[in-house]
Design an enzyme around this catalytic site. Sequence first.
Site, PDB file in Angstrom:
ATOM      1  CG  PHE A  40      17.051  27.242  44.861  1.00  0.00           C
ATOM      2  CD1 PHE A  40      17.682  27.379  46.044  1.00  0.00           C
ATOM      3  CD2 PHE A  40      17.585  26.573  43.726  1.00  0.00           C
ATOM      4  CE1 PHE A  40      19.159  26.861  46.385  1.00  0.00           C
ATOM      5  CE2 PHE A  40      18.897  26.270  44.221  1.00  0.00           C
ATOM      6  CZ  PHE A  40      19.725  26.345  45.258  1.00  0.00           C
ATOM      7  NE  ARG A  63       7.663  36.449  38.562  1.00  0.00           N
ATOM      8  CZ  ARG A  63       8.313  37.488  38.574  1.00  0.00           C
ATOM      9  NH1 ARG A  63       8.697  38.062  39.910  1.00  0.00           N
ATOM     10  NH2 ARG A  63       8.298  38.416  37.878  1.00  0.00           N
ATOM     11  CB  ILE A  64       7.189  33.123  46.112  1.00  0.00           C
ATOM     12  CG1 ILE A  64       8.371  32.904  45.272  1.00  0.00           C
ATOM     13  CG2 ILE A  64       7.454  32.172  47.236  1.00  0.00           C
ATOM     14  CD1 ILE A  64       9.828  33.067  45.701  1.00  0.00           C
ATOM     15  CB  THR A  77      11.250  30.714  52.042  1.00  0.00           C
ATOM     16  OG1 THR A  77       9.896  31.461  51.659  1.00  0.00           O
ATOM     17  CG2 THR A  77      10.913  29.570  52.901  1.00  0.00           C
ATOM     18  CB  SER A  78      12.036  36.226  51.617  1.00  0.00           C
ATOM     19  OG  SER A  78      12.181  37.070  50.365  1.00  0.00           O
ATOM     20  NE  ARG A  79      17.997  37.061  48.517  1.00  0.00           N
ATOM     21  CZ  ARG A  79      17.576  36.158  47.763  1.00  0.00           C
ATOM     22  NH1 ARG A  79      16.897  34.871  48.503  1.00  0.00           N
ATOM     23  NH2 ARG A  79      17.688  36.069  46.422  1.00  0.00           N
ATOM     24  CD  GLU A 104      21.588  32.862  53.061  1.00  0.00           C
ATOM     25  OE1 GLU A 104      20.461  32.742  53.504  1.00  0.00           O
ATOM     26  OE2 GLU A 104      21.546  32.592  51.787  1.00  0.00           O
ATOM     27  CG  ASP A 125      15.455  27.893  52.506  1.00  0.00           C
ATOM     28  OD1 ASP A 125      15.887  26.899  52.887  1.00  0.00           O
ATOM     29  OD2 ASP A 125      15.283  28.355  51.647  1.00  0.00           O
ATOM     30  CG  HIS A 176      19.152  30.611  50.140  1.00  0.00           C
ATOM     31  ND1 HIS A 176      19.391  31.635  50.481  1.00  0.00           N
ATOM     32  CD2 HIS A 176      18.298  30.404  49.321  1.00  0.00           C
ATOM     33  CE1 HIS A 176      18.816  32.521  49.532  1.00  0.00           C
ATOM     34  NE2 HIS A 176      17.990  31.784  48.881  1.00  0.00           N
ATOM     35  CD  GLN A 177      16.658  22.045  51.968  1.00  0.00           C
ATOM     36  OE1 GLN A 177      17.624  21.853  52.231  1.00  0.00           O
ATOM     37  NE2 GLN A 177      15.656  21.265  51.594  1.00  0.00           N
TER      38      GLN A 177
END
Length: 332
Positions: free
Chosen positions: A298, A154-155, A232-234, A263, A258, A295-296
Amino acid sequence: MRLALFDTQSYERVAFEAANAAFGHELTWFEPRLIAETAALAAGFPAVCAFVNDRLDRAALTTLEDGGTRLVALRSAGFNHVDLDAAAALGLAVVRVPAYSPHAVAEHAVALLLSVNRRIHRAHSRVREGNFQLDGFVGFDLVGKTVGVIGTGRIGKVFARIMCGFGCRVLAHDVAPDADLIALGVVYTSLDALYRESDILSLHVPLTPDTHHLIDEAVLRVMKRGVVLVNTSRGALVDTRALIDALKRGHLGAAGLDVYEEEEGIFFRDLSDQVLQDDVLARLLTFPNVLITAHQGFLTHEALANIAHTTLDSVRAFEAGEPLTHQVSAAG
Ligand code: NAI
């Protein structure tokens, strides 16, 4: 249904309270992360709601089950922080929010890329201090550059489409290639070719045992000198120590992150009054060509509203004994 929400922030409460007008669940907010030591707070709640840095290991899940919890509703897409085997053994159902706004995360990845490439983060600080020099801010045109996208779900798919719009050549790697992207001119290739040819690399695969430290020292050495890495995943997709070495060698052009592999317990917290105890993160923060956000990806109004609605609807379905559309299980 009574729902205990953990690791909550003010912006989430606003979104959940608004969405709950249509459901009428009884929402109770807990600030602590949901981990083994805090799971007893959920005693008496049939459903709990957890976020990405909660740790739902066997110990936490056992305490939840002891306290009468039957449903774990993740308000995230990723579920790598849940021991799904333990949940199944304890009879706990686990649901997630598979898609809430792929655009939110993909657009944040683009924001990181544009910022690190043109050093916007440094320019902002410099101009505010009255320094209008441009030394050190030379970036590159995106048009014509090769962008590698790992994971075109999706992303990654949205990110790849945006990069096509910039006039980039887009290479992709995924276990399941996407026909729409192929029609758009995206070329699926091996990881090795993608590493060797990309000027920009963006990660959009989930964290699994297969993808843990996908970007390690060997890969970083194969990648082009000057490559820009966006994650931006993990965090644990990248071996952070190897990343730091590559940055020190000057091999990596820039990194926009991100997520960070350690974290948990740091991101989503105000630690500005404290001495940062994580030396690896502290080192990462010293590089002028690294931009870290906490982690922003979203964090848009649309995504928050969708997360709240989907989560509360899963709780409704569970209470009504309906099939759980967004259930995750160890079998996948
Ligand atoms: P998705 O499930 O739609 O797409 C993942 C893609 O990766 C799929 O196409 C799958 O075939 C592919 N894939 C899985 N394992 C692979 C492997 N070993 N090799 C190659 N391809 C593989 O997931 P979505 O919604 O695109 O999210 C991706 C990740 O983004 C999530 O797992 C999550 O970790 C992260 N995320 C980050 C957020 C943030 O705020 N920074 C918010 C939401 C998600």
